[in-house]
Scaffold this active site. Structure first.
Site, PDB file in Angstrom:
ATOM      1  N   VAL A 109       0.790  -1.226   0.000  1.00  0.00           N
ATOM      2  CA  VAL A 109       0.000   0.000   0.000  1.00  0.00           C
ATOM      3  C   VAL A 109       0.819   1.271   0.000  1.00  0.00           C
ATOM      4  O   VAL A 109       0.276   2.326  -0.265  1.00  0.00           O
ATOM      5  CB  VAL A 109      -0.950   0.028   1.226  1.00  0.00           C
ATOM      6  CG1 VAL A 109      -1.909  -1.127   1.171  1.00  0.00           C
ATOM      7  CG2 VAL A 109      -0.167   0.007   2.536  1.00  0.00           C
ATOM      8  N   THR A 112       0.592   3.058  -3.775  1.00  0.00           N
ATOM      9  CA  THR A 112      -0.551   2.982  -4.666  1.00  0.00           C
ATOM     10  C   THR A 112      -1.618   3.986  -4.278  1.00  0.00           C
ATOM     11  O   THR A 112      -1.907   4.195  -3.104  1.00  0.00           O
ATOM     12  CB  THR A 112      -1.173   1.570  -4.681  1.00  0.00           C
ATOM     13  OG1 THR A 112      -2.418   1.622  -5.382  1.00  0.00           O
ATOM     14  CG2 THR A 112      -1.427   1.041  -3.297  1.00  0.00           C
ATOM     15  N   SER A 114      -4.727   3.684  -4.960  1.00  0.00           N
ATOM     16  CA  SER A 114      -6.028   3.046  -4.812  1.00  0.00           C
ATOM     17  C   SER A 114      -6.181   2.334  -3.476  1.00  0.00           C
ATOM     18  O   SER A 114      -7.150   1.637  -3.256  1.00  0.00           O
ATOM     19  CB  SER A 114      -6.236   2.041  -5.951  1.00  0.00           C
ATOM     20  OG  SER A 114      -5.241   1.039  -5.912  1.00  0.00           O
ATOM     21  N   CYS A 115      -5.228   2.509  -2.570  1.00  0.00           N
ATOM     22  CA  CYS A 115      -5.243   1.718  -1.350  1.00  0.00           C
ATOM     23  C   CYS A 115      -5.961   2.405  -0.198  1.00  0.00           C
ATOM     24  O   CYS A 115      -6.120   1.824   0.863  1.00  0.00           O
ATOM     25  CB  CYS A 115      -3.808   1.425  -0.913  1.00  0.00           C
ATOM     26  SG  CYS A 115      -2.903   2.918  -0.469  1.00  0.00           S
ATOM     27  N   GLY A 116      -6.359   3.666  -0.395  1.00  0.00           N
ATOM     28  CA  GLY A 116      -7.012   4.377   0.680  1.00  0.00           C
ATOM     29  C   GLY A 116      -6.072   5.190   1.526  1.00  0.00           C
ATOM     30  O   GLY A 116      -6.488   5.994   2.344  1.00  0.00           O
TER      31      GLY A 116
END
Length: 279
Positions: A109, A112, A114-116
């Site tokens: 994570v 990225t 898109s991992c929050g």
């Protein structure tokens, strides 16, 4: 791998006239990336340059820094119901001595979008994990007129886009404006991974004296991939995200958006833009 486009029947309506004919579409298929035999990630991509895509993805994840880190990249066989190879699963085997990251059910994570994970933690993570800090010496200096010419050069090199109209593209240019490499893909992040992976395979990392141009917007993920590959200048024909701008400012990346004709916005790293008048 040649499944870049596919043909599908379509109903065409033009000024009230209705015809049926095949249309050329960009291919989109999932590709699973495995690391030393263990599943790591799945990306939707246009088939082609799959090994470069996997290598570039692993550069952006902080796993690879040179071609010597790779022992082999192979397709995994027998992935269809009838036992044929789908060419949609790629396994990257690390060279002896290369540290294997902790692989969980989620992607790594720290790099990225898109991992929050967001905000200061994301920025610090990329800054501390990149192997190629942006320390171009002497600094890359780019004329605005040179930047203005790059989108047309990229568009002229998009062979598959001309047939489908449905692809993103990214290109590497020299600081003199020469086209070095261009890749197309249904995923904008894949275009950059393919460029970076090809550069890694050719022993060209870090890409410390190039300009990266992307055909769409500049997201945090694309800025992160540029930083992880040591690229000093990222230009996009559309808008950047706020976190992409924050990352650029944090790491020293020059980030240009809305690059359209002679107009552009420089969001960070304007010291690399060769201006002839005071701003």
């Amino acid at each position: 791998m040649g499944r870049v486009t596919e043909r599908r029947r379509t109903l065409r309506i033009r000024d009230g006239a209705v015809t049926s004919r095949p249309d050329t579409l960009v291919a989109e298929e999932p590709m699973e990336i495995r690391l030393n035999g263990k599943p790591l990630a799945i990306t939707m991509r246009t088939p082609g340059d799959d090994f470069a895509l996997a290598a570039g993805f692993l550069v952006s994840e902080g796993v690879l820094g040179s071609a010597d880190d790779i022992r082999s990249i192979v397709y995994c066989g027998g992935t269809t119901d009838d036992g044929r190879n789908s060419y949609n699963v790629v396994d990257v085997q690390l060279a002896p001595g290369v540290e294997l990251p902790d692989i969980t059910l989620e992607r790594n994570v720290y790099t990225t979008s898109s991992c929050g994970l967001c905000g200061k933690a994301s920025l610090d993570a990329v800054r501390t994990t990149t192997r190629f800090p942006l320390t171009d010496t002497p600094p890359v200096r780019v004329e605005p007129a040179l930047l203005s010419a790059l989108p047309d050069r990229l568009r002229a090199a998009q062979r598959v886009f001309d047939r489908t109209g449905g692809l993103h593209a990214a290109a590497l240019f020299s600081e003199e404006g020469d086209l070095l490499d261009v890749r197309e893909d249904v995923g904008r992040h894949n275009t950059v991974d393919k460029l970076v992976g090809r550069a890694l395979q050719q022993g060209l990392l870090p890409l410390s004296r190039v300009i990266l141009l992307v055909s769409g917007r500049a997201s945090f993920e694309l800025a992160q991939k540029a930083v992880m590959a040591g690229i000093p200048v990222l230009a996009a024909v559309s808008a950047p995200s706020s976190l992409a701008v924050d990352l650029a400012a944090e790491t020293g990346l020059t980030l240009v958006g809305f690059l359209r004709g002679p107009s552009m916005n420089v969001y960070a790293g304007d010291d690399r833009i060769a201006l002839h008048s005071e701003v």
